[in-house]
Design an enzyme around this catalytic site. Structure first.
Site, PDB file in Angstrom:
ATOM      1  CG  ASP A   1      -1.123   5.743   2.880  1.00 51.54           C
ATOM      2  OD1 ASP A   1      -1.504   5.418   1.739  1.00 51.54           O
ATOM      3  OD2 ASP A   1      -1.889   6.261   3.722  1.00 51.54           O
TER       4      ASP A   1
ATOM      5  CG  HIS B   1      -1.553   6.454  -2.441  1.00 48.90           C
ATOM      6  ND1 HIS B   1      -2.780   6.491  -3.079  1.00 48.90           N
ATOM      7  CD2 HIS B   1      -1.789   5.898  -1.224  1.00 48.90           C
ATOM      8  CE1 HIS B   1      -3.718   5.992  -2.273  1.00 48.90           C
ATOM      9  NE2 HIS B   1      -3.140   5.624  -1.134  1.00 48.90           N
TER      10      HIS B   1
ATOM     11  CG  HIS C   1      -5.669   2.928   5.568  1.00 49.59           C
ATOM     12  ND1 HIS C   1      -4.470   3.394   6.030  1.00 49.59           N
ATOM     13  CD2 HIS C   1      -5.794   3.400   4.293  1.00 49.59           C
ATOM     14  CE1 HIS C   1      -3.889   4.131   5.101  1.00 49.59           C
ATOM     15  NE2 HIS C   1      -4.661   4.148   4.027  1.00 49.59           N
TER      16      HIS C   1
ATOM     17  CG  HIS D   1      -7.937   3.816   0.411  1.00 45.32           C
ATOM     18  ND1 HIS D   1      -7.449   3.412  -0.801  1.00 45.32           N
ATOM     19  CD2 HIS D   1      -6.908   4.458   1.036  1.00 45.32           C
ATOM     20  CE1 HIS D   1      -6.178   3.784  -0.910  1.00 45.32           C
ATOM     21  NE2 HIS D   1      -5.827   4.423   0.188  1.00 45.32           N
TER      22      HIS D   1
ATOM     23  CG  HIS E   1      -1.982   1.066   1.175  1.00 43.14           C
ATOM     24  ND1 HIS E   1      -3.348   0.804   1.254  1.00 43.14           N
ATOM     25  CD2 HIS E   1      -1.892   2.408   1.038  1.00 43.14           C
ATOM     26  CE1 HIS E   1      -4.028   1.938   1.176  1.00 43.14           C
ATOM     27  NE2 HIS E   1      -3.154   2.933   1.057  1.00 43.14           N
TER      28      HIS E   1
ATOM     29  CD  GLU F   1      -6.856   6.492   5.316  1.00 39.74           C
ATOM     30  OE1 GLU F   1      -7.579   6.574   4.308  1.00 39.74           O
ATOM     31  OE2 GLU F   1      -5.674   6.900   5.332  1.00 39.74           O
TER      32      GLU F   1
END
Ligand SMILES: O=c1[nH]cnc2c1ncn2[C@H]1C[C@H](O)[C@@H](CO)O1
Length: 363
Positions: A300, A22, A242, A218, A20, A221
Site C-alpha cells: 500500500d 501507491h 482492501h 478503494h 496495490h 477499507e
C-alpha cells in the site's frame, strides 16, 4: 502486540506479484530530502531519521489522519520533472530488490502536477507540469526501471474521492496511455467523505468500462460493506482495493466469492489506518483464506508504513497461520487478476508456476 517479520520468507518472495501500492506512498526518504534541499522546499527534518519521525508511524491512526502524512513531503516532489521520473525509476529498483516480478503501481497524476489542475495541490505556485506530462514522466521512469532491473511494472491512474472534477481527465489519460504502461483506473482517498458530485466519478467509470479500461476501486477499507457493493455494481470495479468490511454483509460476500472478485489486501496498512481490528487474529484475510477467496497481499504505502513486502508476508505468516502453499495460491491469484493483456498474463503465470515448482492450472 508484537508485529515481527519472518526472516525465512526470502525464497517465497523470489517471484511475487504486487497489485496495490501507491507511488506517492513509496518514495525513498533520501529522494524527498534531495529534492527538498535542491528546490528550497522546507521539510520537517534534514535527515532520514528526522523526516521519518513525521512521515512514518507504527501505531494505528484513522484513515484521514494517515492521509495527512502526504502533506509533509509531497511539496518536495510534486511539480518537478526530474523528481517525478526518478521516483518511478527508483520504485522499480526497490520492488526488484524485494523479489517482485510484476507490479501495478498507482498514483494521482493531478497530485504530482502544478499546472492544468484545479486547485493546484500542496500549496504549490503555478508551474508548467500538467497531469498529462506527469503520466509521460512516470511511464518513462517505469520503463527505464524495467530495462535496468528486469521486472515488469505497469501503472494505475487514481481518481480522488474528494476531487470528482478530476475524474474525467484521469480516464482520458488512461485511454491515451493504455499502450504505454497504464493499465487501469482507481478511485482512492477518504471513503467516508460525502462527495457532492459523485456522478462525475460514476460517469468517468462508465467511460472507462465503455472503452475497455480496467477498473479497481478503494472500498470497504474504512468504509462499510455498502461501499464495496457500490464499487462492484455501480462503478463496475473488477477488483476491490482492501474490501475488508465486505464481511459485514454476508450475502454480498457470498456473491463476490461466487464471481471470484479480487480483493487487494494490505495487512500492515489495515492495522495502521485503523481499517481493521488491531487484533490480527480477527483479521478479515483469515476468513478470505478459509474461503479460498481471490485476493493478493500488498504494501500500500511502504514509505509511511516503514515497510517492505516481507513485513506484510511476515504478519500473515506469524499471526494468521499462512503457509507456503497459501502464499503461492495468493500470488497465482494476483497474476490471474492482474490487468495485463492475456498473453502477458499467461507469461507471468508460467513464470510463477515454474518458480513454485507447480504444474500449470494446479492452483
Ligand atoms: O490506503 C489508502 N486508502 C485510500 N487512499 C489512499 C491510501 N493510500 C494512499 N491513498 C491516496 C493518497 C495518495 O496521494 C493517493 C494516490 O496515490 O491515494
Amino acid at each position: 502486540m508484537e508485529h515481527g517479520v519472518a526472516s525465512d520468507l526470502a525464497p517465497l518472495l523470489d517471484v511475487a506479484v504486487e497489485l496495490h501500492v501507491h507511488l506517492d506512498g513509496a518514495i525513498r526518504p533520501e529522494t524527498i530530502l534531495y529534492f527538498g534541499k535542491k528546490r528550497g522546499i522546507p521539510l520537517p527534518g534534514n535527515t532520514v531519521e528526522e523526516l521519518l519521525k513525521y512521515v512514518s508511524y507504527d501505531t494505528p491512526l484513522t484513515l484521514p489522519q494517515f492521509l495527512e502524512k502526504f502533506n509533509y513531503y509531497m511539496p518536495a516532489i510534486a511539480g518537478d520533472r526530474e523528481a517525478v521520473r526518478r521516483i518511478a525509476y527508483e520504485f522499480v529498483e526497490t520492488k526488484a530488490k524485494e523479489g517482485i516480478a510484476y507490479v501495478e503501481v498507482r498514483y494521482s497524476p493531478h497530485l504530482l502536477a502544478n499546472a492544468g489542475v484545479d486547485p493546484i495541490p500542496w500549496g504549490q505556485a503555478e508551474g508548467d507540469l500538467t497531469p498529462d506530462e506527469v503520466v509521460q514522466l512516470v511511464n518513462q521512469g517505469l520503463q527505464d526501471g524495467e530495462r535496468d532491473f528486469h521486472i515488469k511494472a505497469r501503472s494505475i491512474l487514481c481518481c480522488m474521492r474528494h476531487m470528482p472534477s478530476w475524474s474525467p481527465e484521469v480516464v482520458e489519460l488512461c485511454k491515451k496511455y493504455r499502450n504505454d504502461s497504464v493499465v487501469a483506473v482507481d478511485l482512492a482517498g477518504d471513503e467516508s467523505l460525502k462527495v457532492e458530485n459523485y456522478s462525475e466519478h460514476k460517469k468517468a467509470y462508465e467511460e472507462a468500462e465503455r472503452c475497455g479500461i480496467h477498473r479497481t476501486v478503494h472500498a470497504g477499507e474504512a468504509g462499510p460493506a455498502a461501499m464495496v457493493k457500490e464499487a462492484v455494481y455501480v462503478l463496475k470495479a473488477e477488483r476491490v482495493g482492501h474490501g475488508y468490511h465486505v464481511l459485514e454483509d454476508p450475502e454480498l460476500y457470498k456473491e463476490l466469492l461466487k464471481i471470484k472478485m479480487h480483493f487487494e489486501v494490505c495487512p500492515w496498512s489495515s492495522y495502521l489506518t485503523g481499517a481493521c481490528s488491531p487484533d490480527f487474529s480477527k483479521h478479515p484475510v483469515i476468513q478470505f483464506k478459509k474461503d479460498r477467496a481471490n485476493y493478493s497481499l500488498n504494501t500500500d504505502d511502504p514509505l509511511i508504513f516503514n515497510s517492505t513486502i516481507d513485513k506484510d508476508y511476515g504478519i500473515v505468516k506469524e499471526h494468521m497461520g499462512f503457509t507456503e502453499e497459501e502464499f503461492k495460491r495468493v500470488n497465482i491469484n494476483a497474476a490471474q487478476s492482474s490487468f495485463l493483456p492475456e498473453k502477458e498474463k499467461q507469461e507471468l503465470l508460467n513464470k510463477l508456476y515454474k518458480a513454485y515448482g507447480m504444474v500449470p492450472n494446479a492452483s
